[in-house]
Design an enzyme around this catalytic site. Structure first.
Site, PDB file in Angstrom:
ATOM      1  N   CYS A 264      -5.947  -2.213   3.657  1.00 28.95           N
ATOM      2  CA  CYS A 264      -5.098  -1.498   2.694  1.00 28.95           C
ATOM      3  C   CYS A 264      -4.405  -0.332   3.389  1.00 28.95           C
ATOM      4  O   CYS A 264      -3.197  -0.160   3.272  1.00 28.95           O
ATOM      5  CB  CYS A 264      -5.930  -0.960   1.533  1.00 28.95           C
TER       6      CYS A 264
ATOM      7  N   HIS B 169      -1.925   0.444  -7.060  1.00 25.16           N
ATOM      8  CA  HIS B 169      -3.033   0.110  -7.970  1.00 25.16           C
ATOM      9  C   HIS B 169      -3.169   1.115  -9.100  1.00 25.16           C
ATOM     10  O   HIS B 169      -4.279   1.397  -9.549  1.00 25.16           O
ATOM     11  CB  HIS B 169      -4.339   0.015  -7.181  1.00 25.16           C
TER      12      HIS B 169
ATOM     13  N   ARG C 277     -11.559  -4.544   3.832  1.00 27.14           N
ATOM     14  CA  ARG C 277     -10.535  -4.526   2.773  1.00 27.14           C
ATOM     15  C   ARG C 277      -9.804  -3.179   2.761  1.00 27.14           C
ATOM     16  O   ARG C 277      -8.582  -3.114   2.683  1.00 27.14           O
ATOM     17  CB  ARG C 277     -11.203  -4.831   1.428  1.00 27.14           C
TER      18      ARG C 277
END
Lengths: 263, 198
Positions: free
Chosen positions: A224, A176, A220
């Site tokens: 990850c 990211h 979430r």
């Protein structure tokens, strides 16, 4: 979920009678898009929010999510934040645990019994989160970095984002950190810059079609880290709250749109 | 004079320094907040030299430091003797598979290389990631000679030996892939019969 399926199925005979199949299919597809299953989680969550529970037999309606006791509207758009009573920066999930233990008198063991749900065993946390975040739809993200502990949390979150470790040497930024990249076919938002953080953060928590479940931000991050080949983070730990805080602050200014719907 | 400058610096940056944790503190927080699950041990959040220096320098260490790290990483690579080309068909399965090494993976199940997560490889596979460079036609461009084989084997075994802060996992060094699996991937990339090169 079942109610939704019955509602959708009841329209099928109508469409056949109408003889204008194409038009009816379009209408049907539009209906599916409008009736996101996330709404069912919100409704269930609202019922749980108002249900007296625990040794004190009280509901969560007096829970202070940062805007004052009982004020839910817009609260999620200003989380995580520092709370005076705990002297901690808390995200929604950790704050709900505070209210379940302090307000309802429940043990932490009871409050954390099912943090992540599955189809046959739903999670109270996921229902509650769905309700609370739904009450911030349309509210501009305005997560504070004013209190010294909020500043510490934000700076820690940033460091955590770029910290490389684990068997595969990854940090959050490995996936990211660069624009216009994808894993397989999945586009990857840059979460350290406003545009990417705004797009991603305001669509979480989200209903996931692949698991038919509404998943929280804590879930979430947990997933990850799983995919990063890290060990498992403790639920509502400082690492996860600071990381959420950093991304949430980076998303400031955008209207909250969740709970979203993901593949 | 020097002291005065230092003091001025300390005053200027004091508020920033107060809020910003040191890398050691971040590691301690990671160690406190994670637990062992399944096959992944809690200690995996502690940084080794490569991870620490790359984090500290935003993946841009000085040329001198990078050279030193790369030389140290090169020493970890155990090159097998003889031909490094395995079976490209098995290599394709390994490149496709993203399984393994997570805390939800069962032990003793063969790991994949997750190659397609980040690289384009064969033309027929359209579901590929773009975090790494495209490897389409890799062997057709480089040939399948001894040097190319050795480079590909080493790069997959420990990418940090060639680029200290590469984002690519050290797939041999970390125990993700076996010697045979890496040889199969070498063939997948270099064999003229492999779909990567046809």
């Amino acid at each position: 979920m079942i109610r939704f399926a019955i509602l959708a199925a009841s329209l099928l005979p109508l469409s056949l009678a109408a003889q204008d199949t194409k038009k009816e299919i379009e209408r049907y597809q539009q209906m599916i898009g409008e009736g996101s299953p996330a709404e069912l989680w919100e409704m269930e969550g609202e019922a749980l929010w108002k249900k007296p529970q625990g040794p004190k037999n009280v509901s969560l309606e007096k829970c202070d999510l940062g805007l004052g006791a009982g004020k839910v509207a817009g609260a999620y758009a200003q989380l995580p934040r520092w709370f005076k009573d705990t002297d901690k920066v808390q995200d929604l999930e950790s704050r709900l645990l505070t209210c379940m233990t302090a307000l309802q008198g429940r043990s932490l063991k009871d409050a954390t019994a099912r943090l992540f749900g599955s189809t046959d065993r739903p999670s109270e946390m996921e229902y509650l989160v769905a309700y609370v975040v739904g009450q911030s739809r349309g509210h501009k993200m305005a997560v504070p970095v004013r209190h010294p502990k909020e500043k510490i949390s934000y700076e820690l979150g940033k460091k955590i984002f770029f910290y490389r470790a684990g068997n595969w040497d990854f940090s959050c930024a490995s996936c990211h950190g660069e624009a216009d990249k994808r894993i397989r076919m999945q586009d990857l938002p840059v979460l350290s810059a406003p545009a990417g953080a705004q797009k991603a953060y305001t669509s979480w928590p989200a209903y996931r079609v692949s698991t038919s479940q509404l998943k929280t931000m804590q879930w979430r991050l947990n997933d990850c880290y799983r995919q990063m080949r890290f060990p498992e983070p403790d639920f509502a730990s400082e690492v996860t709250i600071a990381l959420t805080h950093y991304i949430a602050v980076t998303a400031n200014g955008a209207p909250y749109r969740g709970p979203g719907t993901k593949r | 004079m020097k002291l005065a400058r230092l003091l001025a610096c300390a005053v200027l940056f004091a508020p920033l320094a107060l809020a910003e944790p040191s890398q050691r503190e971040v590691q301690d927080i990671y160690l406190r907040d994670f637990h062992t699950k399944g096959i992944v041990k809690k200690d995996a959040v502690a940084q080794d030299a490569v991870q620490r220096i790359c984090t500290m320098t935003n993946d841009r260490p000085s040329a001198q430091v990078a050279k030193r790290l790369e030389a140290d990483q090169m020493k970890t690579i155990a090159f097998p003797s003889g031909n490094l080309m395995g079976d490209w068909k098995r290599g394709e399965d390994i490149a496709q598979s993203g399984r393994g090494m997570t805390f939800s993976d069962a032990p003793n199940v063969p790991n994949g290389g997750s190659c397609y997560n980040c690289h384009q490889m064969a033309a027929h596979e359209v579901s590929y990631g773009t975090l790494g460079p495209s490897l389409l036609g890799f062997g057709a461009k480089r040939g399948a000679g001894e040097d190319a084989q050795r480079y590909v084997y080493g790069k997959i075994y420990n990418a940090k030996a060639y680029n200290a802060c590469s984002q690519m996992p050290r797939l041999g060094f970390s125990g993700t892939l076996t010697e045979q699996q890496i040889r199969d991937l070498v063939a997948y990339l270099l064999d003229p019969a492999s779909p990567v090169n046809r």
